[in-house]
Design an enzyme around this catalytic site. Sequence first.
Site, PDB file in Angstrom:
ATOM      1  N   CYS A 139      14.459  10.572   5.925  1.00  0.00           N
ATOM      2  CA  CYS A 139      14.512  10.278   7.365  1.00  0.00           C
ATOM      3  C   CYS A 139      15.934  10.399   7.910  1.00  0.00           C
ATOM      4  CB  CYS A 139      13.932   8.893   7.652  1.00  0.00           C
ATOM      5  SG  CYS A 139      14.737   7.597   6.691  1.00  0.00           S
ATOM      6  N   LYS A 187       0.865  -1.179   0.000  1.00  0.00           N
ATOM      7  CA  LYS A 187       0.000   0.000   0.000  1.00  0.00           C
ATOM      8  C   LYS A 187       0.904   1.233   0.000  1.00  0.00           C
ATOM      9  CE  LYS A 187      -1.200   2.683   3.096  1.00  0.00           C
ATOM     10  NZ  LYS A 187      -0.979   3.874   2.268  1.00  0.00           N
ATOM     11  N   GLU A 222      10.591   1.284  10.060  1.00  0.00           N
ATOM     12  CA  GLU A 222      11.687   2.222   9.781  1.00  0.00           C
ATOM     13  C   GLU A 222      11.076   3.609   9.879  1.00  0.00           C
ATOM     14  OE1 GLU A 222      13.881   4.510   8.734  1.00  0.00           O
ATOM     15  OE2 GLU A 222      14.589   3.748   6.799  1.00  0.00           O
ATOM     16  N   GLY A 258       7.864   5.066   7.540  1.00  0.00           N
ATOM     17  CA  GLY A 258       7.107   6.319   7.620  1.00  0.00           C
ATOM     18  C   GLY A 258       7.399   7.015   8.938  1.00  0.00           C
ATOM     19  N   SER A 259       6.460   7.821   9.379  1.00  0.00           N
ATOM     20  CA  SER A 259       6.687   8.645  10.568  1.00  0.00           C
ATOM     21  C   SER A 259       6.596   7.800  11.848  1.00  0.00           C
ATOM     22  CB  SER A 259       5.644   9.761  10.627  1.00  0.00           C
ATOM     23  OG  SER A 259       4.362   9.189  10.772  1.00  0.00           O
TER      24      SER A 259
HETATM   25  P1  ADP Z   1       3.722  11.339   6.436  1.00  0.00           P
HETATM   26  O1  ADP Z   1       3.054  12.018   7.605  1.00  0.00           O
HETATM   27  O2  ADP Z   1       5.052  11.867   6.143  1.00  0.00           O
HETATM   28  O3  ADP Z   1       2.853  11.170   5.221  1.00  0.00           O
HETATM   29  P2  ADP Z   1       3.041   8.745   7.424  1.00  0.00           P
HETATM   30  O4  ADP Z   1       3.808   7.949   8.386  1.00  0.00           O
HETATM   31  O5  ADP Z   1       1.739   9.286   7.855  1.00  0.00           O
HETATM   32  O6  ADP Z   1       4.033   9.883   6.935  1.00  0.00           O
HETATM   33  O7  ADP Z   1       2.804   7.944   6.079  1.00  0.00           O
HETATM   34  C1  ADP Z   1       3.540   6.820   5.682  1.00  0.00           C
HETATM   35  C2  ADP Z   1       2.586   5.780   5.174  1.00  0.00           C
HETATM   36  O8  ADP Z   1       1.697   5.421   6.220  1.00  0.00           O
HETATM   37  C3  ADP Z   1       1.700   6.193   4.000  1.00  0.00           C
HETATM   38  O9  ADP Z   1       1.578   5.091   3.124  1.00  0.00           O
HETATM   39  C4  ADP Z   1       0.373   6.500   4.675  1.00  0.00           C
HETATM   40  O10 ADP Z   1      -0.730   6.328   3.819  1.00  0.00           O
HETATM   41  C5  ADP Z   1       0.360   5.461   5.759  1.00  0.00           C
HETATM   42  N1  ADP Z   1      -0.509   5.744   6.914  1.00  0.00           N
HETATM   43  C6  ADP Z   1      -0.712   6.935   7.535  1.00  0.00           C
HETATM   44  N2  ADP Z   1      -1.552   6.780   8.589  1.00  0.00           N
HETATM   45  C7  ADP Z   1      -1.875   5.460   8.643  1.00  0.00           C
HETATM   46  C8  ADP Z   1      -2.696   4.655   9.498  1.00  0.00           C
HETATM   47  N3  ADP Z   1      -3.347   5.170  10.547  1.00  0.00           N
HETATM   48  N4  ADP Z   1      -2.792   3.333   9.251  1.00  0.00           N
HETATM   49  C9  ADP Z   1      -2.117   2.777   8.206  1.00  0.00           C
HETATM   50  N5  ADP Z   1      -1.332   3.471   7.375  1.00  0.00           N
HETATM   51  C10 ADP Z   1      -1.208   4.801   7.569  1.00  0.00           C
END
Ligand code: ADP
Length: 483
Positions: free
Chosen positions: A286, A173, A252, A230-231
Amino acid sequence: MREYQQYIGGQWTRASADRMFDDLDPYRGTVMARVPAGTRADAARAVDAAAAAFPAWAAMPPAQRQALFLRAADIVERRAGEITALLAQETGCAGGFAGFQILTATRLLRQAANWGYLPAGEVIRSDVPDTFALALRRPIGVVAGISPWNGAHVLAWRTVVNPLAFGNTMVLKPSEEAPVTAGLLVAEIMAEAGFPAGVLNVVTHAPGDAVPIADEFFERPEVRCINFTGSSATGRILAERAGRALKRCVLELGGYNPLIVLADADLDYAVEAAAFAAFFHSGQICMNARKVLVEQPVYDTFIERLTARASALPAGDPAAEGTVIGPLITPAALDRVSREVDEAVAAGAKVLAGGSADGPCYRPTILADVPAGARIHSEETFGPVLVAQPVANAEEAVAVANATRYGLSAGLITSDSQRGFALARRIEAGVVHVNDQTIADEPQLPLGGIKDSGWGRSGPHSMADFTELQWITTRDAAGSFPI
Ligand code: ADP
């Protein structure tokens, strides 16, 4: 403008609800592609396809998998021009970072091609007479990958290649900000390389719709592991959910990466290293350095030269030759960076360079005297903003470097590498580079964080994350039992 489809079970398909969304060019604000707005039903079909493909993929001889990975690497190389253009259009990525992403992806694919030949376990002596005991590595099943937009292409490859190389199948995804370069393009290349149907499935979704897709991942027993980049905030949510569902997760996450410059450093080199570490990809990696800690005797000279270097970095159209600073990923990201800098300045921080937006880009910014209460003092900005801080000595540098909840990457510049090595071992980070800066990725090396920067390592070391260890014994003669 191209319309894309999702990739499920080897078929290009529309979203089950037949909705699409606009994928925006962050520099121009125009629509660069139309992408399926996938739903939980699409995620369900993708998990089904990955589960169906798993037994044959897990059993495929290493030589056959090797040929597929090698073909994929050749295709990435052949399509490099197109990938570079798409990365610029979809993520605002300038040529330098696109080249880094493509090179790292091809190296990863070529190295992972051989991981099928890594030793698949150990023979361990048993104390039970006539018993032969093995600890065997075997794939875990379906892995769900959730990838980000920042290093869109290379991180998508990293999300899928590590689990696939050890015999798992995948549902990916990608981020809603980069569904093409962080997802559908990977599927196109793997389809062209001849990976069997269902080995990789890609489900895209509209902004804000990640959760229902993640729900499917967490609720399906076939999905055994979540591989997330991601974050830290999102990583924490996913780790909590994985805990409840008793699924593995590999994370990560973010960093607040220090670059330490000691007084004996070659200052010209240190300035180049700091400019790269802080401003490459406009601070949206990152591993970017967020704070530079400089020993007092060289602080003023270093800062003066770094400020001049930062102010001269070319900003603008990421597709133009020589651009270093492209746009931030969205107007909301630009607002966030502006707000955080303004907040620090209002609290007493001094702007040494930049400090304002330039259209959709943010000027390379260096702040000094940032008070401890300002968010930028201890949290990653995800923009081209560097905090500069003098330190009395190397001891203080290590103490400040460790005074963060993160622990991803660190750099330490000194002309005494032996001393640098000793200091590196005291820095709380998954990666430390002596006489180098904070951004590096080599597929054979164990990139990953500690503390709030995550769990797990990429590369061959990810075998521990993406395989199960099964204890098997065989007994050659009947034994006796105590009852
Ligand atoms: P940013 O804030 O820099 O976009 P995120 O960590 O939110 O970083 O995003 C990284 C990934 O996590 C993306 O693919 C985003 O769609 C997904 N994502 C964000 N929130 C959720 C969640 N609650 N559950 C699953 N995936 C998520």
